[in-house]
Motif scaffolding. Sequence first.
Motif, PDB file in Angstrom:
ATOM      1  N   ALA A 226       0.795  -1.220   0.000  1.00  0.00           N
ATOM      2  CA  ALA A 226       0.000   0.000   0.000  1.00  0.00           C
ATOM      3  C   ALA A 226       0.829   1.273   0.000  1.00  0.00           C
ATOM      4  O   ALA A 226       0.405   2.295  -0.530  1.00  0.00           O
ATOM      5  N   PRO A 270      -6.645  -1.741  -3.040  1.00  0.00           N
ATOM      6  CA  PRO A 270      -6.381  -1.759  -1.596  1.00  0.00           C
ATOM      7  C   PRO A 270      -7.173  -2.834  -0.878  1.00  0.00           C
ATOM      8  O   PRO A 270      -8.333  -3.100  -1.210  1.00  0.00           O
ATOM      9  N   GLU A 274      -6.340  -2.448   5.098  1.00  0.00           N
ATOM     10  CA  GLU A 274      -5.372  -1.363   5.045  1.00  0.00           C
ATOM     11  C   GLU A 274      -5.945  -0.094   5.650  1.00  0.00           C
ATOM     12  O   GLU A 274      -7.152   0.150   5.609  1.00  0.00           O
ATOM     13  N   SER A 277      -8.546   2.414   3.721  1.00  0.00           N
ATOM     14  CA  SER A 277      -8.636   1.814   2.392  1.00  0.00           C
ATOM     15  C   SER A 277      -9.833   2.315   1.596  1.00  0.00           C
ATOM     16  O   SER A 277      -9.789   2.400   0.372  1.00  0.00           O
TER      17      SER A 277
END
Length: 361
Positions: A226, A270, A274, A277
């Motif tokens: 990411a 994503p 995360e 996200s």
Amino acid sequence: MKRILKLHFKTSFIIFAMTLLAIGCNSDDNTGFETPEGGEGTEETEVATLRFSEADPSTNITEATATGEVGTTVPGRIIFTSDETTQRRLYITQNISGAGDMPFNNFELNSDDLDKVLNNDGSIDLDGATRNAIDFTFNLPVPNIENGSIVYSFWTTRGKGDFRDVNKRLALGAGTITVTVGTGANPAAAVREFTNVKLFAPAQDGSTETFFSLLNETVYKINTGAEFRAFWDFGYYYGASGVSAGENASFASTNQYNTSFGFDVMGLEPDENEDDSENETLNNMFFNLSTMTEAEFNAVSMSGDLNDITSSGNQKITDLGVGDVIEFVDNYGKKGLIKITELQAGFRTSDFITFDVKIQP
């Protein structure tokens, strides 16, 4: 660059950084970089100083200047005080002689210490939600230029930001410290040039070097994570699902890559686990086949040579071949050209395309 935190007893950054060993490793919960209390330090008149206050913007100082000598450093102080917003990351860019803003993290520290304060994308990890004030002084290097300016930009974010977009999750800033050398006049801006960039046909597991960043001239594997997605501008694929056989060697923007390719590549979108996200955005990029010859491409040297390029609205381009010249406009409005220099056609992960790039700074 040696980085100094101006504590009231003028503790050096090296000593401060070593205390981070007791705090924990860098992570998105931002516990890796503690902010000092106080921040008395050198008188503001002696140092180029930026000030941002969320509670009282009338006190903001958004620009500061200094004069520097080549081979030395100039102190620059930033005082960012938030009220309701948590500052999680600090981003710094450097623009030398108008050549374009580039990520700046040239801190002369032991690599182990850097691991404690730098995020993977090169931003500086700040303290957690319990603190909302930073007061740092940096020694800003003066590169070897005869005349011109070095512009340092500083801003903080609420989470993962973007070196090319100060508004992404912006907390406070951006402010600039401009260091002038000689007359301070920058030369005419030349294009940035990258040669022999090689991208490979994608693997479904994201393990191939398939994406390119115009920011730092770097090729990325799709599954690198990411932290780096904001760097990617476009990717390569060969063929696509549900299209004619003629759509072979192709580029697509990061934003439209899975749609254009027709297959979801692992690591591009994503993951729901995360940080933030749901607000993740991927870069757009617009392509158009140029009528320019290879010789005309080779002759392009100045930024102004690219001014006439306009956005096509097309986020993919197909049927590429050796010798083709492609016009593009990136997500941030920069204009440029791509020249295809080699192509090993095919779907295998060892198949590739090679190209040169010229882009405005």
